[in-house]
Design a protein around this motif. Structure first.
Motif, PDB file in Angstrom:
ATOM      1  N   GLU A  90      22.266  23.325  29.631  1.00  0.00           N
ATOM      2  CA  GLU A  90      22.042  22.414  30.766  1.00  0.00           C
ATOM      3  C   GLU A  90      21.049  21.308  30.397  1.00  0.00           C
ATOM      4  OE1 GLU A  90      22.749  25.588  34.430  1.00  0.00           O
ATOM      5  OE2 GLU A  90      20.760  25.328  33.594  1.00  0.00           O
ATOM      6  N   LEU A 126      22.256  17.416  30.499  1.00  0.00           N
ATOM      7  CA  LEU A 126      21.544  16.481  31.375  1.00  0.00           C
ATOM      8  C   LEU A 126      20.913  15.348  30.564  1.00  0.00           C
ATOM      9  CD1 LEU A 126      20.801  15.947  34.313  1.00  0.00           C
ATOM     10  CD2 LEU A 126      18.719  17.252  33.970  1.00  0.00           C
ATOM     11  N   CYS A 138      23.620  12.956  29.560  1.00  0.00           N
ATOM     12  CA  CYS A 138      24.084  12.110  30.673  1.00  0.00           C
ATOM     13  C   CYS A 138      23.064  11.012  30.947  1.00  0.00           C
ATOM     14  CB  CYS A 138      24.283  12.953  31.930  1.00  0.00           C
ATOM     15  SG  CYS A 138      25.693  14.078  31.813  1.00  0.00           S
ATOM     16  N   ILE A 139      21.777  11.378  30.941  1.00  0.00           N
ATOM     17  CA  ILE A 139      20.724  10.397  31.199  1.00  0.00           C
ATOM     18  C   ILE A 139      20.756   9.300  30.141  1.00  0.00           C
ATOM     19  CG2 ILE A 139      18.222  10.159  30.926  1.00  0.00           C
ATOM     20  CD1 ILE A 139      17.940  12.581  32.768  1.00  0.00           C
ATOM     21  N   GLN A 140      21.145   9.677  28.915  1.00  0.00           N
ATOM     22  CA  GLN A 140      21.186   8.689  27.832  1.00  0.00           C
ATOM     23  C   GLN A 140      22.467   7.872  27.860  1.00  0.00           C
ATOM     24  OE1 GLN A 140      18.887   7.724  25.847  1.00  0.00           O
ATOM     25  NE2 GLN A 140      17.350   9.343  25.874  1.00  0.00           N
ATOM     26  N   LEU A 163      25.781   9.129  28.047  1.00  0.00           N
ATOM     27  CA  LEU A 163      27.033   9.754  27.630  1.00  0.00           C
ATOM     28  C   LEU A 163      27.798  10.193  28.879  1.00  0.00           C
ATOM     29  CD1 LEU A 163      25.508   9.874  24.881  1.00  0.00           C
ATOM     30  CD2 LEU A 163      26.409  12.169  24.597  1.00  0.00           C
ATOM     31  N   ASP A 200      31.575  13.984  27.143  1.00  0.00           N
ATOM     32  CA  ASP A 200      30.959  13.684  25.844  1.00  0.00           C
ATOM     33  C   ASP A 200      29.666  14.472  25.674  1.00  0.00           C
ATOM     34  OD1 ASP A 200      32.940  11.962  25.249  1.00  0.00           O
ATOM     35  OD2 ASP A 200      31.778  10.116  25.496  1.00  0.00           O
ATOM     36  N   VAL A 236      30.402  18.060  24.774  1.00  0.00           N
ATOM     37  CA  VAL A 236      30.810  18.189  23.368  1.00  0.00           C
ATOM     38  C   VAL A 236      29.581  18.097  22.461  1.00  0.00           C
ATOM     39  CG1 VAL A 236      32.097  17.073  21.502  1.00  0.00           C
ATOM     40  CG2 VAL A 236      33.118  17.279  23.773  1.00  0.00           C
ATOM     41  N   ARG A 237      28.766  17.111  22.747  1.00  0.00           N
ATOM     42  CA  ARG A 237      27.577  16.883  21.922  1.00  0.00           C
ATOM     43  C   ARG A 237      26.606  18.073  22.034  1.00  0.00           C
ATOM     44  NH1 ARG A 237      25.530  14.841  17.431  1.00  0.00           N
ATOM     45  NH2 ARG A 237      23.477  13.885  17.678  1.00  0.00           N
ATOM     46  N   GLU A 256      27.829  20.885  19.882  1.00  0.00           N
ATOM     47  CA  GLU A 256      27.599  20.517  18.491  1.00  0.00           C
ATOM     48  C   GLU A 256      26.136  20.797  18.083  1.00  0.00           C
ATOM     49  OE1 GLU A 256      29.685  16.685  17.956  1.00  0.00           O
ATOM     50  OE2 GLU A 256      27.780  16.068  17.043  1.00  0.00           O
ATOM     51  N   VAL A 305      20.272  13.896  21.104  1.00  0.00           N
ATOM     52  CA  VAL A 305      21.523  14.018  21.840  1.00  0.00           C
ATOM     53  C   VAL A 305      22.325  12.709  21.848  1.00  0.00           C
ATOM     54  CG1 VAL A 305      20.694  13.507  24.197  1.00  0.00           C
ATOM     55  CG2 VAL A 305      22.450  15.247  23.851  1.00  0.00           C
ATOM     56  N   HIS A 306      21.655  11.571  21.835  1.00  0.00           N
ATOM     57  CA  HIS A 306      22.351  10.284  21.913  1.00  0.00           C
ATOM     58  C   HIS A 306      22.437   9.604  20.544  1.00  0.00           C
ATOM     59  CE1 HIS A 306      18.084   9.805  22.316  1.00  0.00           C
ATOM     60  NE2 HIS A 306      18.142   8.500  22.168  1.00  0.00           N
ATOM     61  N   ARG A 307      22.249  10.370  19.474  1.00  0.00           N
ATOM     62  CA  ARG A 307      22.272   9.828  18.113  1.00  0.00           C
ATOM     63  C   ARG A 307      21.394   8.588  17.997  1.00  0.00           C
ATOM     64  NH1 ARG A 307      28.255  10.972  16.703  1.00  0.00           N
ATOM     65  NH2 ARG A 307      27.978  13.152  16.182  1.00  0.00           N
TER      66      ARG A 307
END
Lengths: 329, 280
Positions: free
Chosen positions: A106, A110, A113-115, A117, A121, A124-125, A128, A161-163
């Motif tokens: 979670e 979260l 999503c905030i970043q 995605l 996505d 999935v991330r 990973e 999380v957002h690379r």
């Protein structure tokens, strides 16, 4: 996205003062700090508590503003366009930044999503990253049940999380057991080498800087006192370091050592004496003889190739370990 | 640039900055969801949140039952439970929302606040998220209060419009107080200071209002102060809306004032992030 050796991170002449409070003069945390990192490289900021490492990280991650100076990350001016810069940076703060009442998964979804995605996505991330950090089995447990090492790994995963193009790690391995530390080191190395993420890490551990960093900047009193690759910094120090631990601190020890030819950079710190010599093996008999003649009892002698500790000692004037131990006490 | 094949869209210079208003709402939603999830993960706390207003309603309802016989005390029906039901709704919203800032303090003590502030979440969305969460709590508590009030025999002739208006007034008080609490948390950054200030302000706000006592039987200065007290605006507007012959000239201006005050305090709380960041 960016040319391989472009500057991914640039801080120039940063000055930051904090109010002293209760009539005390303002504290100058940064005093013209300048540092750069090439894209895809690992830069370590090394210094004791209060040297200005965290203040630098806070400015580069848009959290704090300097009194003067320039800062850019991924080619974006963080002072002029912080909103834009925030999409390209990842921050792993000193303190845990996960939500203890949410599960690992979670937290990651979260954060994703905030970043920006999409939910799919982000899921999935999250999967990973949970696999990559060995948290698959604990993915659906509340974070408050995690061990310190697991929580730290989750913090790093959340930061990734957002690379982000540039990742900031503020004392990432403080308080970790050796195994968790080694795992995190391997992951940081992989980020830089495989994913070409630029990494800035602050650390208390010379070994960590030595192992991970392409470049090390030693910071003291808000300035970079020296920077370079770990090898360059060590190469600047000719010869070996000789460390003598006395049975008890003695006034006679320092004058005795000064009489030994071929010894340089002699310093005493309580019952510990440090010096440099072109050849440690040749210097030791003379050192022992001189101390014996002065009636000083020796507990042990160590000879070592130059370490970052010696680099630190040379440029800051005090040994690094002793200060960090003091700070911890 | 990366070796792992993933269908995900990651931020690139081209895809950021699109759909800002939508992003604001989406981010507010995420912040709200996070808090609601935390509440549900602490069942004891969640249950107490719902039990406390019941205790207040029944305790004050019994304790002060005879105040309606004080000369000058005006009630539509002569039933004290009916008088204090909207009062307890507002009081519950007030007391719950005073704690809103503690979430920020916990986030600051961990690294959560720094991480969020270094992410694309706007400060406004962070405030909207916490006040929305407080409003959801308030709605749940208000439902419980009305259920218990009806079960105890209270009846509200203006219920059709009055109950929705009571919900609205309670939510607005939640937004006002939660924004204030958030701002105090960001300015003082200390749990003890937040508790001290909240208590110093919440109790007078509560007792210098008509929430549980008709201010017409109180000294004149209390009535004068109550006219400027948002808690009194909410209690008076709700009670008027629930009564048989609603004077809408009493209801709308007070709701308007509450709305204006929520916007102002929400904006000030958003500005307080700047103060917090200057301390970093």
């Amino acid at each position: 996205m960016s040319t391989p050796r472009a500057t991914a991170l640039n801080a120039a002449d940063l000055v930051k003062t904090y109010p002293g409070g209760r009539g005390a003069p303002p504290v100058r945390a940064l005093d013209g700090l300048t540092v750069q990192a090439a894209s895809g490289s690992v830069l370590a900021l090394l210094g004791r508590n209060g040297a200005g490492k965290s203040a630098t990280v806070k400015i580069l991650t848009t959290l704090a503003r300097p009194d003067s100076g320039h800062a850019s990350v991924a080619g974006i001016d963080v002072l002029r366009d912080p909103d834009r810069a925030r999409h390209f940076i990842g921050l792993i703060a000193q303190k845990s930044s996960s939500d203890p009442l949410a599960t690992g998964r979670e937290n990651l979804v979260l954060a994703g999503c905030i970043q920006g995605l999409s939910r799919a996505d982000a899921q999935v991330r999250a999967r990973e990253l949970l696999d990559r950090f060995d948290l698959g089995d604990a993915a659906d447990r509340l974070v408050r049940t995690y061990s310190g090492g697991m929580a730290r790994k989750l913090d790093v995963a959340i930061g990734l999380v957002h690379r982000p193009q540039v990742l900031f790690l503020d004392e990432p391995t403080t308080g970790l057991d050796p195994e968790a530390r080694a795992q995190l080191w391997a992951e940081i190395g992989r980020l830089s080498k495989v994913e070409h993420t630029t990494v800035l890490l602050t650390t208390h551990y010379l070994e960590e800087a030595d192992q991970l960093a392409d470049r090390v900047a030693i910071i003291d009193a808000g300035r970079v006192v020296v920077d370079g690759t770990p090898d360059e910094l060590k190469r600047d120090l000719r010869g070996d370091s000789v460390q003598v631990d006395l049975a008890a601190a003695s006034q006679a020890a320092l004058p005795a050592l000064r009489r030994v030819t071929g010894l340089r950079d002699i310093a005493a710190d309580g019952a510990r004496l440090r010096a440099r010599a072109d050849s440690g093996a040749h210097a030791v008999p003379a050192v022992l003889a001189a101390l014996d003649a002065a009636g000083v009892a020796v507990a042990s002698v160590t000879i070592a190739r130059p370490s970052l500790d010696d680099v630190y000692l040379r440029h800051v004037g005090r040994a690094f370990h002793d200060q960090t131990e003091e700070a911890a006490a | 640039m990366t070796t792992t094949a993933s269908p995900a869209t990651f931020p690139t210079p081209r895809n950021i900055g699109k759909g800002k208003p939508a992003r604001f709402l989406v981010h507010s939603g995420y912040v709200t969801v996070r808090s609601v999830r935390s509440l549900l993960r602490q069942p004891t706390f969640a249950v107490m949140t719902l039990i406390q207003p019941i205790i207040w309603l029944l305790l004050f309802g019994q304790l002060f039952r005879n105040v309606i016989h004080i000369p000058g005390f005006t009630t539509a029906s002569g039933n004290y439970l009916e008088f204090i039901t909207p009062g307890v709704v507002v009081m519950t919203a007030l007391f719950s929302s005073g704690w809103a800032g503690t979430i920020y303090i916990q986030d600051m003590e961990r690294g959560v606040m720094d991480r969020l502030l270094a992410s694309p979440v706007s400060r406004g969305a962070m405030i909207v998220g916490t006040v929305a969460y407080q409003s959801i709590t308030t709605i749940a508590q208000t439902v419980v209060i009305f259920v218990i009030a009806y079960a105890s025999g209270a009846r509200f002739p203006g219920a059709a419009a009055g109950i929705p208006i009571t919900f609205l007034a309670a939510c607005l008080i939640s937004v006002v107080i939660a924004s204030f609490s958030d701002a105090v948390a960001l300015l003082l950054r200390q749990q003890e200071a937040l508790i001290g200030i909240s208590q110093a302000i919440i109790l007078p706000l509560q007792f210098l209002s008509s929430a549980i006592m008709d201010t017409r039987v109180a000294p004149a200065w209390v009535r004068d102060v109550a006219r400027f007290n948002p808690v009194d605006w909410a209690a008076t507007a709700s009670r008027a809306a629930l009564s048989a012959h609603t004077d809408w000239g009493v209801v709308w201006p007070r709701l308007g004032l509450l709305l204006a005050l929520s916007v102002v305090l929400g904006w000030l709380a958003t500005r307080a992030f700047g103060n917090y960041q200057r301390s970093l």
